[in-house]
Design an enzyme around this catalytic site. Structure first.
Site, PDB file in Angstrom:
ATOM      1  N   GLY A 114      -0.810   2.584   7.264  1.00  0.00           N
ATOM      2  CA  GLY A 114      -0.932   1.771   8.472  1.00  0.00           C
ATOM      3  C   GLY A 114      -0.401   0.364   8.357  1.00  0.00           C
ATOM      4  O   GLY A 114      -0.836  -0.515   9.101  1.00  0.00           O
ATOM      5  N   LYS A 115       0.566   0.113   7.476  1.00  0.00           N
ATOM      6  CA  LYS A 115       1.101  -1.246   7.324  1.00  0.00           C
ATOM      7  C   LYS A 115       1.864  -1.680   8.580  1.00  0.00           C
ATOM      8  O   LYS A 115       1.668  -2.791   9.084  1.00  0.00           O
ATOM      9  CB  LYS A 115       2.007  -1.291   6.082  1.00  0.00           C
ATOM     10  CG  LYS A 115       1.279  -0.965   4.781  1.00  0.00           C
ATOM     11  CD  LYS A 115       2.184  -1.100   3.587  1.00  0.00           C
ATOM     12  CE  LYS A 115       3.249  -0.014   3.544  1.00  0.00           C
ATOM     13  NZ  LYS A 115       2.672   1.328   3.337  1.00  0.00           N
ATOM     14  N   GLY A 141       0.816  -1.208   0.000  1.00  0.00           N
ATOM     15  CA  GLY A 141       0.000   0.000   0.000  1.00  0.00           C
ATOM     16  C   GLY A 141       0.844   1.250   0.000  1.00  0.00           C
ATOM     17  O   GLY A 141       2.056   1.206   0.218  1.00  0.00           O
ATOM     18  N   GLY A 182       2.038   5.608   4.698  1.00  0.00           N
ATOM     19  CA  GLY A 182       1.166   6.221   5.693  1.00  0.00           C
ATOM     20  C   GLY A 182      -0.187   5.581   5.854  1.00  0.00           C
ATOM     21  O   GLY A 182      -1.045   6.133   6.548  1.00  0.00           O
ATOM     22  N   HIS A 193     -10.303  35.511 -10.951  1.00  0.00           N
ATOM     23  CA  HIS A 193      -9.786  34.185 -11.311  1.00  0.00           C
ATOM     24  C   HIS A 193     -10.456  33.097 -10.464  1.00  0.00           C
ATOM     25  O   HIS A 193     -10.969  32.101 -11.001  1.00  0.00           O
ATOM     26  CB  HIS A 193      -8.262  34.171 -11.098  1.00  0.00           C
ATOM     27  CG  HIS A 193      -7.601  32.887 -11.475  1.00  0.00           C
ATOM     28  ND1 HIS A 193      -6.870  32.735 -12.632  1.00  0.00           N
ATOM     29  CD2 HIS A 193      -7.547  31.689 -10.841  1.00  0.00           C
ATOM     30  CE1 HIS A 193      -6.414  31.498 -12.696  1.00  0.00           C
ATOM     31  NE2 HIS A 193      -6.803  30.845 -11.611  1.00  0.00           N
ATOM     32  N   GLU A 194     -10.460  33.276  -9.148  1.00  0.00           N
ATOM     33  CA  GLU A 194     -11.054  32.260  -8.266  1.00  0.00           C
ATOM     34  C   GLU A 194     -12.572  32.202  -8.420  1.00  0.00           C
ATOM     35  O   GLU A 194     -13.167  31.120  -8.313  1.00  0.00           O
ATOM     36  CB  GLU A 194     -10.671  32.549  -6.812  1.00  0.00           C
ATOM     37  CG  GLU A 194      -9.176  32.549  -6.528  1.00  0.00           C
ATOM     38  CD  GLU A 194      -8.514  31.243  -6.915  1.00  0.00           C
ATOM     39  OE1 GLU A 194      -9.208  30.201  -6.921  1.00  0.00           O
ATOM     40  OE2 GLU A 194      -7.308  31.253  -7.230  1.00  0.00           O
TER      41      GLU A 194
END
Length: 609
Positions: free
Chosen positions: A186-187, A181, A184, A402-403
């Site tokens: 959770g392995k 995976g 980050g 623009h936004e």
């Protein structure tokens, strides 16, 4: 004895007062001649011991000896007193310094090689972090968002607890489980949870810990690791970042004899597992496509458990786990936070909760409120607010339009994500403003219409600048680059072009990451067609967005003006403006009346005396 200067000492020799000299180093003792001394019965002669003596410090020279000879002074040279202890120390001191310097560097080199002891002979020992039985406190309840992976690993726990249940029926537990995976997810946490639930010793080591500067160290450490684990079986061996030693041996360019020896020893040790000992190997990697095929065959790593990024439900569960140790305000909605953090891993969500707690403390609050969590999400996603950055008014107007263009395109384009927030407050290193879009649900596939809608939203910022000012700026550089990438992938990867419909022009890897290969397998004519088709699609979508914003120009100007006044417009306010699109004057009057009503009580208060 009287101490005098050396010059006076020589004068007394010249005058004849001193008749005998004893030369030491670096002192001189002068004896005078015996002469009568007064007494009760007259005069008596003084002995040489009782005669006056003088003591001086000086340097013995030839001229001084010549003067003694001329004056016929009796002199003798006293041999130097030898201190054997000091002389011995003077001889041994340099040797001791060299010995300690050599010992310091030898210990340091041995420590770097072995990582365990001060002796170079311990270099082959495994550098594993062993946790004794029952001391692993992590449980499956501490892991959320990966329910399918937990179910797979619960069978491993059951075998470690009740091995006879499987061996009596003739079943064999998988010898190795590979956790695959992105970073980050959770392995490592899952591996610790397996050891904690089974209450067995847990041996953790990184793949890079096997490789050192000396040849053969890696294979020796593999043997030592499995020897330690067998002595404490049943137990779990966890190798993090397995790709550091498990890369495929088929690629001769990147071959490494030491790494291959280490891998061969690992394969041999895994073949030597006894199914009844209860020793299980867990490993984690985010690059399974580069692993050697011999490592992944049945009998070694029998299972590959995918630990992917969590979905909406999983993100909410992860947030609740991390929020257990944080004081949250009652009105905080973690599901809403999970909805705006699509694509976040478990580590990212833990960072969001921690950042929210720090923001609450910085603001002097005793609880984390929803605003803290929203700010933490934006901080981790885009960057820190740059409120001190000075932007010219003309540039602020361009950014506002623009936004606003992004927001309107996201609202009126079918298949686009909804607008969550619009702001012109700079963040990070390059964002002068941004429009925050969030999907309604998690997506696993994307349609052609949704891809084109995303292109429209990206191009709408520049289109808004053109509609409002008649010219464009460099502010849309990143938007254009992302839009170009999407259209190019539609043509080359997804087969969404007229000429090469259902044809993939690029090859991708077969592993988990499916990385694109650099080799190009099409002609220059095809490349020319791809370039022309990308330009055609982008021009077509740009014209459509310009037409949309021209039609909504009054709404564009109203929202941009509002954005210049307030700097940030939240989702509720934006949706209210959209609902009142055909009655903007009435909306202005209502907003002005609300502002006057809010300021009236403050004006009616009497000033403090």
């Amino acid at each position: 004895m009287r101490i005098i200067p050396f010059s006076e000492f020589k004068d007394r020799i010249a005058s004849g007062e001193i008749v005998k000299v004893v030369v030491g180093s670096p002192y001189f003792v002068g004896y005078t001649s015996a002469r009568p001394a007064p007494s009760a019965r007259g005069f008596s002669l003084l002995s040489e011991r009782e005669a006056p003596t003088y003591h001086a410090i000086g340097v013995l020279s030839d001229s001084f000896l010549s003067m003694l000879d001329e004056r016929q002074v009796v002199y003798s040279i006293k041999p130097r007193e030898r201190n054997y202890l000091i002389e011995t120390f003077q001889y041994l001191f340099p040797l001791l310094i060299l010995f300690f310097v050599w010992r310091f560097f030898f210990k340091r080199m041995a420590s770097n090689v072995s990582g365990l002891g001060s002796s170079i002979f311990s270099a082959g020992h495994a550098r594993s972090a062993a946790v004794e039985e029952g001391k692993v406190t992590t449980r499956f309840a501490d892991v959320a968002g990966v329910d399918e992976a937990k179910e797979e690993l619960m069978e491993v726990v059951d075998f470690l607890k009740f091995p006879k249940k499987y061996t009596e029926i003739g079943g064999k537990i998988p010898r190795g489980v590979l956790l695959v995976g992105p970073p980050g997810t959770g392995k490592t946490l899952l591996a610790r949870a397996v050891a904690g639930e089974a209450s067995v010793p847990f041996f953790r080591i990184s793949g890079s810990d096997f490789i050192e500067m000396f040849v053969g160290i890696g294979a020796s450490r593999v043997r030592d690791l499995f020897k330690q684990a067998r002595e404490k079986a049943p137990g779990i061996i966890f190798i993090d970042e397995l790709d550091a030693i498990g890369k495929s041996r088929l690629n001769a360019i990147h071959s490494n004899d030491e790494r291959e020896q280490t891998l061969n020893q690992l394969l041999v040790e895994m073949d030597g597992f006894d199914n009844t000992t209860g020793l299980i190997l867990l490993a984690a990697t985010n690059r399974p496509d580069v692993l050697d095929p011999a490592l992944l065959r049945p009998g070694r790593f029998d299972r590959q458990v995918c630990v992917d990024r969590p979905d909406l439900k999983g993100r909410e569960a992860i947030l609740r786990i991390h929020a257990q140790n944080v004081k949250l305000a009652p009105e905080v909605d973690l599901k809403a936070v999970a909805r705006i953090t699509g694509g976040y891993s478990g580590a990212d969500l833990a960072n969001v909760v921690n950042e929210a707690a720090l923001l609450a403390v910085r603001s002097g609050r005793a609880q984390v409120i929803e605003t803290d969590l929203d700010e933490a999400v934006e901080k981790t996603m885009i960057g820190l607010q740059k409120k001190s950055r000075v932007i010219r008014e003309e540039e602020r107007r361009i950014i506002a339009y623009h936004e606003t263009g992004h927001a309107l395109a996201g609202t009126f384009t079918k298949g686009a994500d909804k607008v969550h927030k619009i702001t012109i407050i700079p963040r990070g290193t390059s964002a002068l403003g941004y429009t925050f879009h969030i999907p309604e649900d998690d997506r696993h596939i994307v349609t052609e219409q949704q891809l084109l809608a995303e292109v429209d939203v990206l191009l709408s910022g520049r289109a808004a600048e053109f509609v409002a000012f008649g010219e464009v700026s460099t502010g849309a550089g990143n938007d254009i680059s992302r839009a170009t990438d999407i259209v190019r992938k539609m043509i080359t990867d997804y087969g969404m072009s007229e000429k090469f419909q259902n044809v993939a022009l690029t090859r991708r890897g077969t592993g988990y990451l499916a990385e694109p290969q650099l080799a190009r397998e099409y002609s220059e004519c095809t490349q020319q067609y791809v370039d022309e088709e990308v330009a055609r699609v982008l021009a077509e979508r740009y014209r459509a967005v310009v037409a949309l914003l021209t039609e909504k120009k009054e709404l564009l100007e109203y929202i941009a003006t509002r954005l210049l006044e307030r700097e940030t417009i939240e989702r509720d306010e934006f949706e209210e403006v959209i609902r009142c699109e055909h009655d903007l004057e009435g909306l202005k009057k209502r907003l002005s009346q609300q502002q006057e009503g809010a300021s009236a009580p403050a004006q009616g208060q009497s000033p403090p005396s």
